[in-house]
Design an enzyme around this catalytic site. Structure first.
Site, short mmCIF file in Angstrom:
data_model
loop_
_atom_site.label_atom_id
_atom_site.label_comp_id
_atom_site.label_asym_id
_atom_site.label_seq_id
_atom_site.Cartn_x
_atom_site.Cartn_y
_atom_site.Cartn_z
CB CYS A 160 -46.62 49.51 -17.22
SG CYS A 160 -47.30 49.89 -18.85
CG HIS A 214 -42.47 47.89 -19.85
ND1 HIS A 214 -43.10 46.70 -19.54
CD2 HIS A 214 -43.44 48.72 -20.29
CE1 HIS A 214 -44.39 46.81 -19.80
NE2 HIS A 214 -44.62 48.03 -20.26
CD GLU A 266 -39.99 44.88 -18.36
OE1 GLU A 266 -40.57 45.00 -19.44
OE2 GLU A 266 -40.18 45.63 -17.38
#
Length: 379
Positions: A263, A353, A355
């Site tokens: 990001c 992202h 995660e």
């Protein structure tokens, strides 16, 4: 932001900087708040969205009409607090229903002083932002209500997101360590520009001991932990203002230490390589964004939260001070750069992202790619 006690029945108004207004009811705290109006297309994961530091100084409009049905729990926050400046929903849940729920979303917003508005046509608001672009906004309720011309003037006095240097406002003030789960295989220095809690956890699952360092960390601070790799996190604000993180990343690249950024970290890598950055019209936010990994041809559904992007050529590798670099990932909606990869040094980044709490998990392999870089460097 100024707030008072909860008052779901209080009238509220949302005022955009171009003069368009939406009237509804207060949701969460009563008072006033300002920020940049953006929309998120996720149908779930609102708790992770609210607590993502990348949303600092933004008023989030949820495109899914029904929000709050699973309440709020104590396990899913991505940080210690809610970071959004304001929250906009159409139909808030009257009663949460989930076995992990501890309180309603309305109660949590009120407790943390987050001013919101409900009962407005969020579809019309989203279409307006898509056509006109993300813009400054104010939400007013209770005693903060007043003449619309005066409210509009206050909205237009709010600083714009372009040129905003915000990562230092959300990053940790003190370094801390997230231990590896099981046997420690690697050590990573993670630069906190607005890091989400799930990110070091994903690395810890892979046997990585993560030393989370403040955004102001120096090269000496990074290498004092003896890192096998360096990670640059997500975060808020305009990457054009992030001169210190860019300088730090260049120092890491010069040492050829394996590097991974997500990001904001992707935008920092872009700047470190000599590319420019620019503000998107309305950005990418939500957990249903299609991205193609150009190295494999695979299409992934990914979680996004960014209003800025890297300006890099898509058609061929570029020469940089650190060797050749190429665009590794692109958004299939608009061809925005979603990832960068150095061909002559162990460094890569993605704009989204991996995660991804509460999902999707299509991009989780990127943490394994980071591990592979560290294994290769060690060998």
């Amino acid at each position: 932001m100024t707030t008072s006690t909860r008052g779901a029945s209080a009238p509220a108004v949302l005022v955009l900087e171009d003069g368009r207004t939406f009237r509804g009811r207060a949701y969460g705290a009563v008072g006033e708040t300002f920020g940049e109006a953006v929309f998120s297309t996720g149908m779930t994961g609102y708790q992770e969205t609210l607590t993502d530091p990348s949303y600092h100084r933004q008023v989030v409009v949820m495109t899914a009409p029904h929000i709050g049905n699973t309440g709020v729990n104590d396990e899913d926050p991505e940080s210690q607090r809610i970071w959004v400046s304001g929250y906009v929903v159409r139909d808030p849940a009257r009663t949460p229903s989930n076995w992990r729920s501890r309180r309603s979303l309305d109660e949590e917003l009120t407790a943390q002083g987050v001013v919101g508005i409900s009962g407005i046509d969020t579809r019309a608001l989203t279409r307006h932002l898509r056509e006109r672009g993300a813009m400054r906004v104010g939400i007013f309720s209770g005693e903060a209500l007043g003449d619309e011309a005066a409210l509009l003037a206050r909205v237009r006095a709010v600083p714009q997101m372009k040129g905003a240097d915000l990562s230092g406002e959300v990053a940790t003030a003190e370094a801390y360590t997230v231990p590896a789960i099981g046997t420690r295989k690697f050590t990573v220095a993670a630069i906190d520009l607005g890091i989400k809690g799930m990110t070091p956890h994903r690395m810890a699952e892979r046997g990585i001991e993560v030393h989370v360092l403040p955004a102001t960390a120096t090269v000496e601070d990074v290498y004092a932990v003896g890192p096998d790799g360096v990670f640059f996190s997500n975060g808020p604000g305009d990457p054009a203002t992030a001169d210190h993180p860019v300088s730090l990343m260049r120092a890491v690249l010069e040492r050829s230490t394996p590097l991974f950024g997500i990001c904001f970290g992707n935008q920092i890598l872009g700047r470190a390589l000599g590319f420019g950055t620019y503000k998107l019209k309305y950005g990418h936010r939500g957990i249903n964004q299609p991205v193609q990994d150009r190295t494999t041809g695979k299409v992934e559904i990914t979680a996004h939260n960014h209003g800025f992007a890297v300006d890099a050529p898509l058609d061929a590798p570029s020469d940089t001070p650190y060797g050749r670099a190429e665009v590794s990932h692109v958004c299939l909606n608009d061809n925005v750069v979603e990832g960068l990869r150095l061909l002559d040094r162990p460094a890569f980044s993605v704009q989204y992202h991996p995660e991804a709490a509460a999902g999707p998990h299509d991009a989780a392999y990127l943490f394994d790619r980071f591990v592979s870089l560290m294994e290769g460097q060690r060998a």
